[in-house]
Design a protein around this motif. Sequence first.
Motif, PDB file in Angstrom:
ATOM      1  N   VAL A 200       0.770  -0.976   0.019  1.00  0.00           N
ATOM      2  CA  VAL A 200      -0.138   0.005   0.165  1.00  0.00           C
ATOM      3  C   VAL A 200       0.661   1.273   0.447  1.00  0.00           C
ATOM      4  O   VAL A 200       0.172   2.758  -1.158  1.00  0.00           O
ATOM      5  N   GLY A 201       2.101   1.343   0.909  1.00  0.00           N
ATOM      6  CA  GLY A 201       2.556   2.071   0.453  1.00  0.00           C
ATOM      7  C   GLY A 201       3.548   2.788  -0.346  1.00  0.00           C
ATOM      8  O   GLY A 201       4.114   3.630  -1.207  1.00  0.00           O
ATOM      9  N   ILE A 202       4.013   1.330  -1.029  1.00  0.00           N
ATOM     10  CA  ILE A 202       4.255   1.873  -2.460  1.00  0.00           C
ATOM     11  C   ILE A 202       3.343   2.126  -3.757  1.00  0.00           C
ATOM     12  O   ILE A 202       3.916   3.065  -4.339  1.00  0.00           O
ATOM     13  N   LEU A 203       2.750   1.834  -3.545  1.00  0.00           N
ATOM     14  CA  LEU A 203       1.450   1.850  -4.072  1.00  0.00           C
ATOM     15  C   LEU A 203       1.106   3.657  -4.282  1.00  0.00           C
ATOM     16  O   LEU A 203       0.809   4.305  -5.363  1.00  0.00           O
ATOM     17  N   TRP A 204       1.292   3.961  -2.983  1.00  0.00           N
ATOM     18  CA  TRP A 204       0.487   5.168  -2.964  1.00  0.00           C
ATOM     19  C   TRP A 204       2.453   6.371  -2.893  1.00  0.00           C
ATOM     20  O   TRP A 204       2.111   7.641  -3.315  1.00  0.00           O
ATOM     21  N   LYS A 205       3.404   5.278  -3.014  1.00  0.00           N
ATOM     22  CA  LYS A 205       4.365   6.664  -3.815  1.00  0.00           C
ATOM     23  C   LYS A 205       4.318   6.690  -4.911  1.00  0.00           C
ATOM     24  O   LYS A 205       4.896   7.791  -4.971  1.00  0.00           O
ATOM     25  N   LEU A 206       3.987   5.635  -5.879  1.00  0.00           N
ATOM     26  CA  LEU A 206       3.499   5.781  -7.090  1.00  0.00           C
ATOM     27  C   LEU A 206       2.429   6.996  -7.392  1.00  0.00           C
ATOM     28  O   LEU A 206       2.388   7.768  -8.225  1.00  0.00           O
ATOM     29  N   VAL A 207       1.985   6.943  -6.550  1.00  0.00           N
ATOM     30  CA  VAL A 207       0.644   7.671  -6.589  1.00  0.00           C
ATOM     31  C   VAL A 207       1.166   9.610  -6.310  1.00  0.00           C
ATOM     32  O   VAL A 207       1.033  10.535  -7.662  1.00  0.00           O
ATOM     33  N   TYR A 208       2.046   9.977  -5.433  1.00  0.00           N
ATOM     34  CA  TYR A 208       2.301  11.098  -4.948  1.00  0.00           C
ATOM     35  C   TYR A 208       3.261  11.744  -5.863  1.00  0.00           C
ATOM     36  O   TYR A 208       3.863  12.566  -5.730  1.00  0.00           O
ATOM     37  N   HIS A 209       4.136  10.264  -6.807  1.00  0.00           N
ATOM     38  CA  HIS A 209       5.625  10.979  -6.990  1.00  0.00           C
ATOM     39  C   HIS A 209       4.789  12.235  -8.139  1.00  0.00           C
ATOM     40  O   HIS A 209       4.515  11.801  -8.921  1.00  0.00           O
ATOM     41  N   PRO A 210       6.329  12.609  -7.301  1.00  0.00           N
ATOM     42  CA  PRO A 210       6.420  14.246  -8.094  1.00  0.00           C
ATOM     43  C   PRO A 210       5.994  14.252  -9.235  1.00  0.00           C
ATOM     44  O   PRO A 210       5.506  15.523  -9.985  1.00  0.00           O
TER      45      PRO A 210
ATOM     46  N   VAL B  90       9.936  -6.957   3.642  1.00  0.00           N
ATOM     47  CA  VAL B  90      11.027  -5.967   3.395  1.00  0.00           C
ATOM     48  C   VAL B  90      11.662  -5.689   2.365  1.00  0.00           C
ATOM     49  O   VAL B  90      12.930  -4.988   2.102  1.00  0.00           O
ATOM     50  N   ALA B  91      11.738  -6.942   1.812  1.00  0.00           N
ATOM     51  CA  ALA B  91      12.320  -6.806   0.438  1.00  0.00           C
ATOM     52  C   ALA B  91      12.118  -5.337  -0.081  1.00  0.00           C
ATOM     53  O   ALA B  91      13.239  -4.847  -1.185  1.00  0.00           O
ATOM     54  N   LEU B  92      11.197  -5.993   0.097  1.00  0.00           N
ATOM     55  CA  LEU B  92      10.318  -4.609  -1.136  1.00  0.00           C
ATOM     56  C   LEU B  92      10.598  -2.955  -1.240  1.00  0.00           C
ATOM     57  O   LEU B  92      10.989  -2.108  -1.725  1.00  0.00           O
ATOM     58  N   ALA B  93      10.961  -2.787   0.782  1.00  0.00           N
ATOM     59  CA  ALA B  93      10.985  -1.822   1.620  1.00  0.00           C
ATOM     60  C   ALA B  93      12.270  -1.642   1.082  1.00  0.00           C
ATOM     61  O   ALA B  93      12.945  -0.037   1.104  1.00  0.00           O
ATOM     62  N   ARG B  94      13.035  -2.304   1.469  1.00  0.00           N
ATOM     63  CA  ARG B  94      14.743  -2.286   1.043  1.00  0.00           C
ATOM     64  C   ARG B  94      14.632  -1.823  -0.543  1.00  0.00           C
ATOM     65  O   ARG B  94      15.740  -0.583  -0.348  1.00  0.00           O
ATOM     66  N   PHE B  95      14.574  -2.104  -1.167  1.00  0.00           N
ATOM     67  CA  PHE B  95      14.767  -1.806  -2.730  1.00  0.00           C
ATOM     68  C   PHE B  95      13.370  -0.345  -2.332  1.00  0.00           C
ATOM     69  O   PHE B  95      14.589   0.566  -3.490  1.00  0.00           O
ATOM     70  N   VAL B  96      12.717   0.407  -2.034  1.00  0.00           N
ATOM     71  CA  VAL B  96      12.489   1.463  -2.085  1.00  0.00           C
ATOM     72  C   VAL B  96      13.487   2.812  -1.634  1.00  0.00           C
ATOM     73  O   VAL B  96      13.716   3.431  -2.330  1.00  0.00           O
TER      74      VAL B  96
END
Lengths: 311, 279
Positions: A138-148, B229-235
Amino acid sequence: MTTLAERSDVERGGRSRRSGRARSDRTAVYLLLLPSLLPILVLSVFPLLRGIYLGFTDARAGRNVEVNFTGLENYRQLLGDELFWNSFKIGLLWAFGVTALQFVLALGLALLLNQQLRFRGVARVLSVVPWAMPPVVVGILWKLVYHPDAGLLNEFLYRIGADGLRANWLGDFSTALPAVIIVGVWAGMPQTTVVLLAGLQGVGRELHEAAAVDGASAWHRFRHVTLPALAPVIVAITSLDFIWNFNSFGLVYVLTAGGPGGKTMLPMLFAYEEAFRYGNYGYAAALGNAMVVIIVALLAIYLRRRMREAN
Amino acid sequence: MFGKPSRTGRAFQYLALAGYLIFLGFPLVWLLSTAFKPPRELVQLHPTLIPSNPTLQNFVQAFTEQELGRAALNSLQVSLASAVLTVLVAMPASYALARFRSKLGTVALGWVLLSQLFPFVLLIIPIFLVLRQVGLANTHAGLVLIYVVWALPFALWMLQGFVRNIPRELEEAASVDGATRTQVLRRVVFPLLAPGLVATALFSFISAWNEFFFALVLIKTPELATLPVALARFVGIEGTARLGPLAAGSLLATLPSLIFFAFMQRRLSSGSLAGAVKG
């Protein structure tokens, strides 16, 4: 609790006649419970008690470090710790904001899903998907949505001609916390919606029809029939949501890691950094203790007020 | 349920529903779209909602270069072990909780609620210290142990509800017919409990699969990291430089829970017990 009473009546009949059997039953019960209770005791109850105790010590990371009981020293330090107060304020804003928005939006969606509307099926499925997603995703998904640059939100604003509103949502001091709260709402809404919908379906149809015959408007029926019937469910789910939100970690860790400039530093993130970046186990545990006390106090106030309203 | 709303009322309802669909759905569409976009489209000044040249390249990259493949296997292993263990441990206890009156039961259920209150920081430090003492700190076994314990209270609560839904009369009828206790458990209770066991296993699997905090703290070796964890690290490492593989990996991390959720909904609504006892 009614189920407890139900369960006992079968045993009651046979107790006097077969006390030997009852005793062997009790041994059997303990044997059956043991495989569950033992791990819970060792890896949940004991660590918890120990964690609470650590909050009154100066424990630090590393092997063979001496641990001293320091009493309330950690809490005295906490009171004067501006970073903690800052994080605590953010934590309250986050927890209240997310819980309130979650509830209002989920109630609206549940009411809609309870109607004969087209696309209801799609909405039902969509409303469960965020629930099935790992918080990190969910965090990654919204990082993509909020990406500048490559984000959906900024592109949407550009397309509708509101170019001036484009922002670095997660990187800007003023927008970071609201942006993160929206994500929290998105992630937690499904569960709340499902619970409220189940509650709505338990509201008696007859009452509604009777009220409608008496000429009550839709709003009146909602206010005086639906809401009171739903009240216990609402109190339960908002309390749980509040606890979960106050203790949440993964989502914001991935989104901002507490940044920018500590603007989204939730208490859990703060405690994590204290414990595993700086190695201050005792201080981090003290933080945890303080959080529990605060949550319990807030819940007590909330529940008492609701109780009084109900009476 | 609210009678017949007016035409404007209906229109307003559809407008609200559309708002919800956009809010809930568009981020998901964006993830899908990013996962299938070739690198050139990802850096476009004005990205499009639908990729013009969809590609699977991101998925290949995510799972070959970024070691997300290994992390996914780790996650699968840990989650399956947690699910199986949770069910095995919870089954006898939940039967005891549902069928016998015991103070222990009330205490155990109270713990479910109480344990929700405490933030993980309080638990994680002592758990970390305990696991380090017995040499399980940086291992999958240690992680599985924690996940089982963590899933147990809710699993017990859920499973004993399922046991209670099995009418006692069925068990009594079987023992009147001469079945022994073990036979009753094996032939009557166990088959009827199957949906509950599946649900419990799924719950445990999903909570292990999605879990992040314990895995982040307890697993230090990158080769042992679970998928979150791997995904978070990737970010952290790649930042937002390589959105494609990141989105692809995230999408795949969601699939198991999605499949399991769909499966669970179908299984739970089967209602196979409805006609067992006349009302």
